[in-house]
Write an enzyme that holds these catalytic residues in place. Structure first.
Site, PDB file in Angstrom:
ATOM      1  N   PHE A   1     -40.565  18.635 -40.908  1.00  0.00           N
ATOM      2  CA  PHE A   1     -39.884  19.713 -40.188  1.00  0.00           C
ATOM      3  C   PHE A   1     -40.835  20.396 -39.211  1.00  0.00           C
ATOM      4  CE2 PHE A   1     -37.999  19.390 -44.406  1.00  0.00           C
ATOM      5  CZ  PHE A   1     -36.645  19.330 -44.133  1.00  0.00           C
ATOM      6  N   ASP A   2     -40.362  20.602 -37.996  1.00  0.00           N
ATOM      7  CA  ASP A   2     -41.027  21.543 -37.111  1.00  0.00           C
ATOM      8  C   ASP A   2     -40.770  22.941 -37.682  1.00  0.00           C
ATOM      9  OD1 ASP A   2     -42.273  22.609 -34.776  1.00  0.00           O
ATOM     10  OD2 ASP A   2     -40.284  23.008 -33.949  1.00  0.00           O
ATOM     11  N   LYS A   3     -41.595  23.912 -37.325  1.00  0.00           N
ATOM     12  CA  LYS A   3     -41.405  25.265 -37.860  1.00  0.00           C
ATOM     13  C   LYS A   3     -40.484  26.097 -36.977  1.00  0.00           C
ATOM     14  CE  LYS A   3     -44.362  28.709 -37.431  1.00  0.00           C
ATOM     15  NZ  LYS A   3     -43.518  29.849 -36.988  1.00  0.00           N
ATOM     16  N   THR A   4     -40.953  26.381 -35.767  1.00  0.00           N
ATOM     17  CA  THR A   4     -40.242  27.320 -34.905  1.00  0.00           C
ATOM     18  C   THR A   4     -38.926  26.737 -34.411  1.00  0.00           C
ATOM     19  OG1 THR A   4     -42.362  28.211 -34.176  1.00  0.00           O
ATOM     20  CG2 THR A   4     -40.435  28.775 -32.864  1.00  0.00           C
TER      21      THR A   4
ATOM     22  N   VAL B   1     -37.380  16.420 -38.068  1.00  0.00           N
ATOM     23  CA  VAL B   1     -36.392  17.411 -37.650  1.00  0.00           C
ATOM     24  C   VAL B   1     -37.070  18.401 -36.717  1.00  0.00           C
ATOM     25  CG1 VAL B   1     -34.654  19.064 -38.408  1.00  0.00           C
ATOM     26  CG2 VAL B   1     -35.319  17.176 -39.921  1.00  0.00           C
TER      27      VAL B   1
END
Length: 622
Positions: free
Chosen positions: A309-312, A507
């Site tokens: 997963f990307d964070k922002t 994602v």
């Protein structure tokens, strides 16, 4: 003029059914057995001819399937004088095809609904002139009018004060979205309010809905590796069937046994089940606001064992969110938030927009601020209904004074964290402290947990943000690894390394993360905020602003693949048993045809279960 094949199949089925009825009437009421046989043979001929032409056409295109078994069995039945068996096989074969057309139509109905409602006309205003043009003629910057109930033609920004938008067709969200001046609006959504004006920010080909249509077309045409494998396996069935039929004839000396073996092998559940199940799964996902680039993406999603997963904008909202609000003793939170939201209406700062939106979401009444003075970079001071309100930095609100103990506790709690603290004073006294930051999505924890329950064994956060920001978000999530300070090249390297170990899903937002999305086994783009739907890097696009939709997509993919396997194994197993029974003389050609049709119906109905919501509670569908 192209042939309407579904209609042709219905006509051929009708001819065969009428021929069967006419033959029975001639045989039993008139006692003319030879004429009855001729009627059955005559009614079978159109089906045989159409099937022969179809097989020749497929061979010319380099395709070959087990429909040839149907041709051999019907031709053999006529040759052996088993005219009743020939017409029964013709009815069962065409009936199976008509049933498959119906099942495929049901499975594709949600996808077809998306493409059928594509916007075609826009109303462009130039000065005082309003003209209706094709959406291909819309240019960036055009002033467009959208009437009540119309589909928005292209992506743009709202020029009027406010409106309400129905996004249900592309996100699955049943509630109307309230938009205000300056908000982005997307093509394919519907104006659920009064007429409004918008400014185009993208041409039709680059707008959200055009990207959706491209993905839908891919979903309807692409074949999954699972289906291609099924096609190849089906090629083995024809020679195997001929061998079993020849052996039955050789051992028994009865050619009718060979015919019965051919009949029960017509057609192959392997060919019917997999495409219908996968199209149904893609259609089911579309109803949940998740678009997949065909069956290939769905099958790959079912195999995912690592999620990155990307964070922002993925695990978090990607903007300023209220993390905590601490108020002074004796104060009312809603009253303070209403005053603060009213004051912040006078500012264009990103934090101001977040606070105004927060007050609006709570249904609080906002009042026009008076005598507002904005201290750039520090905050605002103004009057709300005669009450002097100030909000901003510690230095602006408290000057050199120390904050009271209740405020000091909340400030200390976030010391060193990447957050912004807003101090609020009413009539010169500190009334509240707000902590804002890039907040975790409300469904992030449940989404990661659901993915683990669906078979994803490893979950990773991969972000370009610093370690402090990443660890603050990761602390509340069931993650196995956090990789921070990652450049785009670093992200690609991490995704590549993980993909070499197991099927991996990346994602992200589909823009900054495009290289990583392309590198992963499955790239999933969070496309609720606009142009992501047209990203070529993503295999799956989530159109609703929900991380839970990613988990839903994986659950749908897993269930669809399971149903396809069930259908294939059950269909082939039952057909094999029927072939053995026919070879040993336990089934006649007519009874074998009826049995095979029952198998085909069962297989198709089971494949259609991928459309439904069975197991919804267990799987956590929203």
């Amino acid at each position: 003029m192209p042939v309407n094949e579904p209609l042709l199949r219905k006509i051929l089925l009708a001819i065969a059914v009428l021929g069967l009825a006419a033959g029975f009437a001639t045989h039993f009421q008139l006692g003319m057995e030879n004429l009855a046989d001729s009627i059955w043979a005559f009614a079978s001929a159109p089906v045989i001819a159409a099937l022969a032409l179809s097989i020749v056409r497929d061979l010319w295109a380099g395709r070959f399937g087990v429909d040839a078994i149907a041709l051999v069995s019907m031709s053999a039945a006529l040759w052996l004088g088993e005219d009743l068996a020939a017409i029964v096989v013709a009815i069962m074969y065409m009936g199976g095809n008509v049933l498959e057309d119906y099942a495929r139509g049901r499975a594709q109905s949600d996808l077809k609904a998306l493409t059928d409602r594509s916007p075609r006309i826009a109303h462009r205003r130039r000065g005082e002139i309003l003209e209706s043009i094709s959406i291909e003629s819309v240019s960036v910057g055009d002033d467009l009018m959208v009437r009540a109930g119309e589909v928005l033609p292209v992506d743009g920004v709202l020029l009027d004060d406010d409106t309400r938008i129905d996004e249900s067709a592309i996100t699955g969200e049943p509630f109307l979205k309230a938009c205000k001046q300056g908000d982005a609006v997307r093509s394919g959504t519907v104006n659920a309010g009064e007429m409004f004006h918008m400014r185009a920010t993208a041409v039709a080909a680059e707008s959200t809905y055009a990207g959706i249509v491209r993905m839908v077309e891919a979903a309807q045409t692409a074949k999954a590796p699972f289906i291609r494998m099924a096609d190849r396996f089906a090629l083995v069935l024809l020679p195997l069937t001929l061998i079993v039929a020849a052996a039955a004839w050789h051992v028994s000396g009865d050619p009718v046994r060979a015919l019965a073996v051919l009949v029960v092998a017509t057609p192959c559940p392997l060919i019917l089940a997999a495409p219908i199940a996968f199209i149904a799964g893609v259609s089911r996902a579309a109803r949940q606001g998740v678009l997949m680039k065909g069956s290939t993406a769905l099958e790959a999603l079912a195999k995912v064992r690592t999620a990155i997963f990307d964070k922002t904008g993925t695990l978090t909202h990607g903007g300023a969110q209220l993390i905590e609000m601490q108020i002074a003793p004796g104060r009312d939170e809603d009253e303070l938030l209403s005053l603060l939201g009213s004051l912040e209406q006078a500012s264009h700062h990103v934090l101001a927009s977040a606070i105004v939106a927060l007050a609006g979401n709570r249904g609080l009444t906002l009042t026009r601020p008076d005598s507002v003075c904005e201290h750039r970079g520090s905050g605002l001071i103004g009057t709300i209904s005669g009450i002097r309100v100030s909000a901003g930095s510690r230095s602006l609100i408290l000057a050199a004074s120390a904050p009271p103990a209740w405020a000091e506790r909340v400030v200390s709690r976030y010391q060193g964290h990447p957050v912004l603290v807003v101090y609020m004073a009413v009539e010169g006294r500190l009334a509240a402290v707000l902590v804002l930051g890039d907040g975790l999505r409300a469904d992030a924890v449940s989404a990661v947990t659901r993915l683990r329950n669906a078979g994803v064994r490893r979950s990773i956060m991969l972000t370009g943000d610093d370690a402090d920001a990443a660890n603050r978000i990761a602390a509340t999530l069931p993650l196995d690894l956090v990789v921070a300070d990652a450049s785009p090249a670093d992200k690609v390297a991490v995704v590549s390394a993980e993909s070499s170990k197991a099927a991996t899903m990346m994602v992200g937002d589909g823009i900054n993360d495009a290289p990583a999305l392309a590198m992963a086994t499955v790239g999933v783009a969070m496309g609720a905020r606009g142009a992501t739907a047209s990203s070529e890097a993503a295999d799956v696009v989530v159109l609703t602003d929900s991380l839970g939709a990613v988990a839903t997509a994986v659950e749908i993919a897993s269930r669809t693949t399971m149903i396809a396997r069930q259908s294939i194994v059950a269909g082939i197993g039952l057909s094999a048993l029927a072939m053995i029974a026919a070879a040993f003389g336990f089934l006649s050609p007519v009874s074998g045809a009826l049995l095979q049709e029952a198998i085909d119906v069962a297989v198709i109905l089971n494949a259609l279960r991928a459309l439904g919501d069975h197991g919804k509670r267990k799987m956590g569908y929203q």
